[in-house]
Scaffold this active site. Sequence first.
Site, PDB file in Angstrom:
ATOM      1  N   GLU A  20     -78.761-107.441 -48.875  1.00  0.00           N
ATOM      2  CA  GLU A  20     -77.628-107.465 -50.107  1.00  0.00           C
ATOM      3  C   GLU A  20     -76.471-106.676 -49.828  1.00  0.00           C
ATOM      4  O   GLU A  20     -76.625-105.270 -49.638  1.00  0.00           O
ATOM      5  CB  GLU A  20     -77.969-107.426 -51.744  1.00  0.00           C
ATOM      6  N   GLU A  45     -74.504-100.279 -50.609  1.00  0.00           N
ATOM      7  CA  GLU A  45     -73.494-100.119 -51.769  1.00  0.00           C
ATOM      8  C   GLU A  45     -72.552 -98.890 -51.661  1.00  0.00           C
ATOM      9  O   GLU A  45     -73.216 -97.777 -51.144  1.00  0.00           O
ATOM     10  CB  GLU A  45     -73.916-100.079 -53.058  1.00  0.00           C
ATOM     11  N   ASP A  94     -65.377-107.637 -53.083  1.00  0.00           N
ATOM     12  CA  ASP A  94     -64.091-107.266 -53.369  1.00  0.00           C
ATOM     13  C   ASP A  94     -63.123-108.539 -53.010  1.00  0.00           C
ATOM     14  O   ASP A  94     -63.152-108.843 -51.555  1.00  0.00           O
ATOM     15  CB  ASP A  94     -63.708-106.052 -53.089  1.00  0.00           C
ATOM     16  N   LYS A  98     -54.421-109.618 -53.445  1.00  0.00           N
ATOM     17  CA  LYS A  98     -52.555-109.613 -52.661  1.00  0.00           C
ATOM     18  C   LYS A  98     -52.878-109.946 -51.135  1.00  0.00           C
ATOM     19  O   LYS A  98     -53.696-109.366 -50.540  1.00  0.00           O
ATOM     20  CB  LYS A  98     -52.343-108.077 -52.471  1.00  0.00           C
ATOM     21  N   ASP A 130     -65.538-115.718 -57.284  1.00  0.00           N
ATOM     22  CA  ASP A 130     -64.994-116.526 -58.290  1.00  0.00           C
ATOM     23  C   ASP A 130     -63.303-116.599 -57.832  1.00  0.00           C
ATOM     24  O   ASP A 130     -62.533-116.955 -58.642  1.00  0.00           O
ATOM     25  CB  ASP A 130     -64.898-115.859 -59.850  1.00  0.00           C
TER      26      ASP A 130
HETATM   27  C1  LIG Z   1     -66.859-106.707 -57.025  1.00  0.00           C
HETATM   28  S1  LIG Z   1     -68.345-105.831 -56.599  1.00  0.00           S
HETATM   29  C2  LIG Z   1     -69.575-106.890 -56.891  1.00  0.00           C
HETATM   30  C3  LIG Z   1     -70.817-106.041 -56.997  1.00  0.00           C
HETATM   31  C4  LIG Z   1     -72.375-106.903 -57.413  1.00  0.00           C
HETATM   32  N1  LIG Z   1     -72.613-107.605 -56.123  1.00  0.00           N
HETATM   33  C5  LIG Z   1     -71.953-107.824 -58.496  1.00  0.00           C
HETATM   34  O1  LIG Z   1     -71.901-108.999 -58.268  1.00  0.00           O
HETATM   35  O2  LIG Z   1     -71.831-107.285 -59.773  1.00  0.00           O
HETATM   36  C6  LIG Z   1     -68.147-105.323 -55.071  1.00  0.00           C
HETATM   37  C7  LIG Z   1     -68.946-104.274 -54.479  1.00  0.00           C
HETATM   38  O3  LIG Z   1     -69.133-104.252 -53.437  1.00  0.00           O
HETATM   39  C8  LIG Z   1     -68.922-102.971 -52.797  1.00  0.00           C
HETATM   40  N2  LIG Z   1     -68.480-102.854 -51.474  1.00  0.00           N
HETATM   41  C9  LIG Z   1     -67.150-103.209 -51.134  1.00  0.00           C
HETATM   42  N3  LIG Z   1     -67.079-103.104 -49.742  1.00  0.00           N
HETATM   43  C10 LIG Z   1     -68.255-102.785 -49.334  1.00  0.00           C
HETATM   44  C11 LIG Z   1     -68.810-102.444 -48.150  1.00  0.00           C
HETATM   45  N4  LIG Z   1     -67.959-102.578 -47.023  1.00  0.00           N
HETATM   46  N5  LIG Z   1     -69.838-101.793 -47.778  1.00  0.00           N
HETATM   47  C12 LIG Z   1     -70.664-101.804 -48.943  1.00  0.00           C
HETATM   48  N6  LIG Z   1     -70.282-101.805 -50.186  1.00  0.00           N
HETATM   49  C13 LIG Z   1     -69.198-102.338 -50.356  1.00  0.00           C
HETATM   50  C14 LIG Z   1     -67.996-101.984 -53.773  1.00  0.00           C
HETATM   51  O4  LIG Z   1     -68.227-100.995 -53.820  1.00  0.00           O
HETATM   52  C15 LIG Z   1     -68.751-102.947 -55.028  1.00  0.00           C
HETATM   53  O5  LIG Z   1     -69.541-102.327 -55.794  1.00  0.00           O
END
Ligand SMILES: C[S@@+](CC[C@H](N)C(=O)[O-])C[C@H]1O[C@@H](n2cnc3c(N)ncnc32)[C@H](O)[C@@H]1O
Length: 184
Positions: A20, A45, A94, A98, A130
């Site tokens: 994941e 994460e 994420d 933009k 989403d």
């Molecule tokens: C919008 S959150 C969604 C978290 C989770 N999957 C959920 O559905 O609630 C996106 C997560 O991905 C992590 N993240 C973003 N880019 C990443 C990367 N390159 N490697 C590891 N984690 C990353 C962020 O820190 C964040 O916790």
Amino acid sequence: MRNSTFQQELFKEKSIIEIEIGCGNGHFISQYAEINRDKYLIGIEFKEKRFIKTSKKINEKNLDNVMLFNSRAETILADIPPLTIDTFHIYFPDPWPKARHRKRRFLRMENISILHRILKPHGKIFFITDFFDYYIQTKVLLLAHRGFSLALNSFPDNVLISIYGNKSMNMNKNIYRLSVEKTD
Ligand SMILES: C[S@@+](CC[C@H](N)C(=O)[O-])C[C@H]1O[C@@H](n2cnc3c(N)ncnc32)[C@H](O)[C@@H]1O
């Protein structure tokens, strides 16, 4: 759970290994690993506070089939041997809405090629967002890559139990799901 020690030996075993990416606070991975004791889960994460929350959930459930990394996924994936991973779970990554930031999205061509390299034949990617624009962009990139085909695999249960899954449902947002399978 084994933190930080990356065991190349793991990949020589014939187990099912799933990853994941961006596991956030660990709602999905902790529940999925608990239900699927036969699978080995790697959670990655980037944000430390979220990584700690995930670690706590894994420890509380006493799960020994999960390895967590507090790192950028790109760094960890670079160390994984080719043809070793069964499935990637990427839920609500994420969105970088933009236009000038879109190149920061995790599912860009460079990273899609890395996922393809380390997936086993017929390995799967499950992706949920989403953001319609992110969904379309990812679909186009996965098809343009030519190493994947769209698949009708049913998603695991509980993919929406995460913070962001819940938030999207509570706000009645549309949720877009994409599942592909490695073809060559
Ligand atoms: C919008 S959150 C969604 C978290 C989770 N999957 C959920 O559905 O609630 C996106 C997560 O991905 C992590 N993240 C973003 N880019 C990443 C990367 N390159 N490697 C590891 N984690 C990353 C962020 O820190 C964040 O916790």
